[in-house]
Design a protein around this motif. Sequence first.
Motif, PDB file in Angstrom:
ATOM      1  N   UNK A 381      -7.805  42.255  31.511  1.00 35.88           N
ATOM      2  CA  UNK A 381      -8.218  40.927  31.065  1.00 35.88           C
ATOM      3  C   UNK A 381      -7.011  40.046  30.769  1.00 35.88           C
ATOM      4  N   UNK A 382      -5.997  40.618  30.119  1.00 33.85           N
ATOM      5  CA  UNK A 382      -4.775  39.851  29.831  1.00 33.85           C
ATOM      6  C   UNK A 382      -4.111  39.423  31.126  1.00 33.85           C
ATOM      7  N   UNK A 383      -4.033  40.333  32.093  1.00 32.49           N
ATOM      8  CA  UNK A 383      -3.423  40.021  33.395  1.00 32.49           C
ATOM      9  C   UNK A 383      -4.157  38.846  34.038  1.00 32.49           C
ATOM     10  N   UNK A 384      -5.491  38.890  34.042  1.00 37.13           N
ATOM     11  CA  UNK A 384      -6.271  37.820  34.668  1.00 37.13           C
ATOM     12  C   UNK A 384      -6.062  36.488  33.958  1.00 37.13           C
ATOM     13  N   UNK A 385      -6.083  36.496  32.627  1.00 40.26           N
ATOM     14  CA  UNK A 385      -5.935  35.253  31.874  1.00 40.26           C
ATOM     15  C   UNK A 385      -4.569  34.621  32.117  1.00 40.26           C
ATOM     16  N   UNK A 386      -3.514  35.421  32.044  1.00 43.36           N
ATOM     17  CA  UNK A 386      -2.151  34.902  32.238  1.00 43.36           C
ATOM     18  C   UNK A 386      -1.989  34.303  33.629  1.00 43.36           C
ATOM     19  N   UNK A 387      -2.475  34.999  34.642  1.00 43.94           N
ATOM     20  CA  UNK A 387      -2.335  34.506  36.007  1.00 43.94           C
ATOM     21  C   UNK A 387      -3.196  33.265  36.243  1.00 43.94           C
ATOM     22  N   UNK A 388      -4.373  33.245  35.663  1.00 45.17           N
ATOM     23  CA  UNK A 388      -5.256  32.094  35.840  1.00 45.17           C
ATOM     24  C   UNK A 388      -4.639  30.835  35.231  1.00 45.17           C
ATOM     25  N   UNK A 389      -4.045  30.962  34.049  1.00 47.09           N
ATOM     26  CA  UNK A 389      -3.449  29.813  33.371  1.00 47.09           C
ATOM     27  C   UNK A 389      -2.185  29.318  34.074  1.00 47.09           C
ATOM     28  N   UNK A 390      -1.542  30.189  34.848  1.00 48.46           N
ATOM     29  CA  UNK A 390      -0.304  29.805  35.532  1.00 48.46           C
ATOM     30  C   UNK A 390      -0.554  29.069  36.843  1.00 48.46           C
ATOM     31  N   UNK A 391      -1.801  29.090  37.321  1.00 48.29           N
ATOM     32  CA  UNK A 391      -2.146  28.417  38.581  1.00 48.29           C
ATOM     33  C   UNK A 391      -2.044  26.902  38.405  1.00 48.29           C
ATOM     34  N   UNK A 392      -1.506  26.222  39.425  1.00 52.38           N
ATOM     35  CA  UNK A 392      -1.419  24.759  39.406  1.00 52.38           C
ATOM     36  C   UNK A 392      -2.768  24.179  39.820  1.00 52.38           C
ATOM     37  N   UNK A 393      -3.319  23.296  39.005  1.00 48.26           N
ATOM     38  CA  UNK A 393      -4.556  22.602  39.361  1.00 48.26           C
ATOM     39  C   UNK A 393      -5.799  23.214  38.736  1.00 48.26           C
ATOM     40  N   UNK A 394      -6.588  22.386  38.063  1.00 44.90           N
ATOM     41  CA  UNK A 394      -7.831  22.840  37.422  1.00 44.90           C
ATOM     42  C   UNK A 394      -8.820  23.348  38.461  1.00 44.90           C
ATOM     43  N   UNK A 395      -8.914  22.648  39.589  1.00 45.08           N
ATOM     44  CA  UNK A 395      -9.851  23.058  40.636  1.00 45.08           C
ATOM     45  C   UNK A 395      -9.499  24.445  41.168  1.00 45.08           C
ATOM     46  N   UNK A 396      -8.206  24.701  41.377  1.00 44.59           N
ATOM     47  CA  UNK A 396      -7.780  26.016  41.858  1.00 44.59           C
ATOM     48  C   UNK A 396      -8.137  27.109  40.862  1.00 44.59           C
ATOM     49  N   UNK A 397      -7.935  26.834  39.582  1.00 42.18           N
ATOM     50  CA  UNK A 397      -8.283  27.816  38.553  1.00 42.18           C
ATOM     51  C   UNK A 397      -9.773  28.123  38.583  1.00 42.18           C
ATOM     52  N   UNK A 398     -10.566  27.078  38.744  1.00 37.74           N
ATOM     53  CA  UNK A 398     -12.018  27.265  38.776  1.00 37.74           C
ATOM     54  C   UNK A 398     -12.441  28.082  39.985  1.00 37.74           C
ATOM     55  N   UNK A 399     -11.860  27.787  41.154  1.00 37.49           N
ATOM     56  CA  UNK A 399     -12.185  28.539  42.368  1.00 37.49           C
ATOM     57  C   UNK A 399     -11.850  30.015  42.218  1.00 37.49           C
ATOM     58  N   UNK A 400     -10.674  30.289  41.671  1.00 42.63           N
ATOM     59  CA  UNK A 400     -10.252  31.680  41.495  1.00 42.63           C
ATOM     60  C   UNK A 400     -11.153  32.378  40.493  1.00 42.63           C
ATOM     61  N   UNK A 401     -11.462  31.706  39.390  1.00 43.15           N
ATOM     62  CA  UNK A 401     -12.316  32.301  38.363  1.00 43.15           C
ATOM     63  C   UNK A 401     -13.693  32.640  38.938  1.00 43.15           C
ATOM     64  N   UNK A 402     -14.276  31.718  39.706  1.00 40.79           N
ATOM     65  CA  UNK A 402     -15.587  31.969  40.315  1.00 40.79           C
ATOM     66  C   UNK A 402     -15.523  33.156  41.274  1.00 40.79           C
ATOM     67  N   UNK A 403     -14.463  33.208  42.091  1.00 44.29           N
ATOM     68  CA  UNK A 403     -14.297  34.330  43.021  1.00 44.29           C
ATOM     69  C   UNK A 403     -14.191  35.649  42.278  1.00 44.29           C
ATOM     70  N   UNK A 404     -13.410  35.671  41.210  1.00 38.48           N
ATOM     71  CA  UNK A 404     -13.224  36.901  40.444  1.00 38.48           C
ATOM     72  C   UNK A 404     -14.523  37.352  39.775  1.00 38.48           C
ATOM     73  N   UNK A 405     -15.250  36.407  39.180  1.00 39.33           N
ATOM     74  CA  UNK A 405     -16.509  36.754  38.519  1.00 39.33           C
ATOM     75  C   UNK A 405     -17.524  37.271  39.541  1.00 39.33           C
ATOM     76  N   UNK A 406     -17.627  36.558  40.673  1.00 39.90           N
ATOM     77  CA  UNK A 406     -18.566  36.984  41.729  1.00 39.90           C
ATOM     78  C   UNK A 406     -18.234  38.397  42.212  1.00 39.90           C
ATOM     79  N   UNK A 407     -16.963  38.641  42.454  1.00 37.70           N
ATOM     80  CA  UNK A 407     -16.535  39.952  42.937  1.00 37.70           C
ATOM     81  C   UNK A 407     -16.800  41.033  41.890  1.00 37.70           C
ATOM     82  N   UNK A 408     -16.593  40.684  40.615  1.00 36.30           N
ATOM     83  CA  UNK A 408     -16.783  41.679  39.559  1.00 36.30           C
ATOM     84  C   UNK A 408     -18.256  42.049  39.398  1.00 36.30           C
ATOM     85  N   UNK A 409     -19.129  41.048  39.513  1.00 36.54           N
ATOM     86  CA  UNK A 409     -20.558  41.284  39.316  1.00 36.54           C
ATOM     87  C   UNK A 409     -21.192  41.960  40.530  1.00 36.54           C
ATOM     88  N   UNK A 410     -20.831  41.467  41.733  1.00 36.58           N
ATOM     89  CA  UNK A 410     -21.515  41.927  42.942  1.00 36.58           C
ATOM     90  C   UNK A 410     -20.691  42.896  43.797  1.00 36.58           C
TER      91      UNK A 410
END
Length: 441
Positions: A381-410
Motif C-alpha cells: 500500500x505504501x509503495x502504491x501511494x508513493x508512486x501514485x503521488x509522484x505521477x505528473x497530472x491529476x488525470x494520470x493519477x486517476x487513470x492509474x488508480x482506476x486500473x489498479x483497483x480494477x485489476x485488484x478486484x477482478x
Amino acid sequence: MSANIPGYDGKRLVILGGGFAGLTLARKLAKSEFQIVLVNKHNYHQFQPLLYQVATAGLEPSAIAFPLRKVFQDNQNVHFRKAEIQSVDFDSKVVHTSVGTIHYDYLVNAMGAGTNFFGNKEIQKRSWGLKSIPESLALRNHILMNLERASSIDDEKKRQELLTIVIVGGGPTGVEVAGALAEMRKWIIPRDYHEIDHKKVKIAVVEASGKLLGHMSEKSHKAAEDFLKSLEVEVYNGIAVDSYNGDEVTLSNGEKLPCNTLVWAAGVKGMPVKGIPAELIDKRDRIAVDEFNCIKGQEHEFAIGDIATMQTEKYPHGHPQVAQVAIQQSSLLAKNLLRLEKNVPLKPFRYSDKGTMATVGRNKAVVDLPFYSFRGFWAWLVWMFVHLMAIVGVKNRLLIFINWVWNYVFYDQSLRLIISPAKHPKHKEVPPANQMETSSN
C-alpha cells in the motif's frame, strides 16, 4: 542553424533532459527571471518506475507519460524543443541539437541514464531493455506475440522457447517485472490462452551479485526472494549470464536455458554528450561534479540526477541513481542558480535518504525506511501511494488508480493489445522493435 529561441534580455537557462531532474528544475524556476529552454528527445515526461507495468500490459503508456508543453503552457518564459542533443561547447556556451544551436548563460545536463550492457554487444543486440516507453511497448508486443505463436504451434521445444522469459538483474526493475509476469501467468494466461498450459510458462531471474535488491536491507533481500519463489519464479542467485544467441541463454554455471525473451535489467550508465572533457567522465559514463552540482572546472555548467557523480565520504562512488537524488539535486540547484544571480554563497548538496521500496506483486512489497523495514500488504500500500503521488497530472493519477483497483478486484486488465508500428508508403521498412529509441531523457 538556429533552434529559433525568442530573444531575451535576461539570462537563459538551457536544461538537457526532461526526466525527474530536468522537469523538477524547470518547474521550480518557471516563474523566475530566467528564460528556460528545455530540450528533450521525447515531447513527454515518462514515469520510469512504472515502465514495467506498460511492458506487462498493466498500464497504457498514456497513463505514465505527460506532455512537456502542457506542463508549461502557462509559462511564457519556458520554451521546449524536441531534439536530439548532439554536443556542447563550453567555451562558446552553445548546445548543438538536431533542430539547431542554442546559446546559453547557464547549462544543466539532466540527461539521465541508459541501459548498461557492460560491453556485451551480442546481448545488447538480442535482449530487451526497459528504459523508455517505446522499449516497454515493444517488449509488450513481443511477449504477447510469443503467446500467440505458442498457442498456434505443436512443436514442444519451440513452444518452450517462446514461453520462457529470463530477466537479467535482480534490482527493483528485474524483481517487479518478474512479479508482474508471474501474476499474468497465474491469472491471465489460463483465461486467454486455452491452448497453453500456463504451468509451462517459465520465468527466471538471474542476479550475479548473489542478492536481490542489493541496495536494500538483508531483510528485504530475503523477503523479495521468498515472494518470487512463492510466485514460482526461478531465482538464480550468484550466477551471471555468459551469452545469449537469441534462442538459448548460457549461464556462468554452464546451465543453458532455451529462451526467446531475455529482458536486460542489470545496470545503468550515464549518457554524456560530446564536448564534455573525457577526464570528467567516469567508467559508468557519469559526469564529475562538485558539491554544488557544478561540472568540475566550469562555472556556469551543471549536471544533476543519474548523469552526475558527486563523490562524498558517505558516497565515494557517487549517489544512487534513483529519482529522489535527482529531485533533491534539482530542487537545491534551482535555489542555487537564483543565489548565483544575487552573488549569494551557494549551499552544498546533502542527500536525505527517505528510504527505498520495491513491489513483487499483489500484497507483496518491501520498504526500507531509515530506521525501519517492513514487508507484505502494508508495504504494498505504501509503495502504491508513493508512486501514485509522484505521477505528473491529476488525470494520470486517476487513470492509474482506476486500473489498479480494477485489476485488484477482478484479477484482470483489458490492455493486452498488440500494436505494431505501421509501414509508411515512403519507407520500405520499419526498424525492429528492440532497436527503437531507448533514451531515458
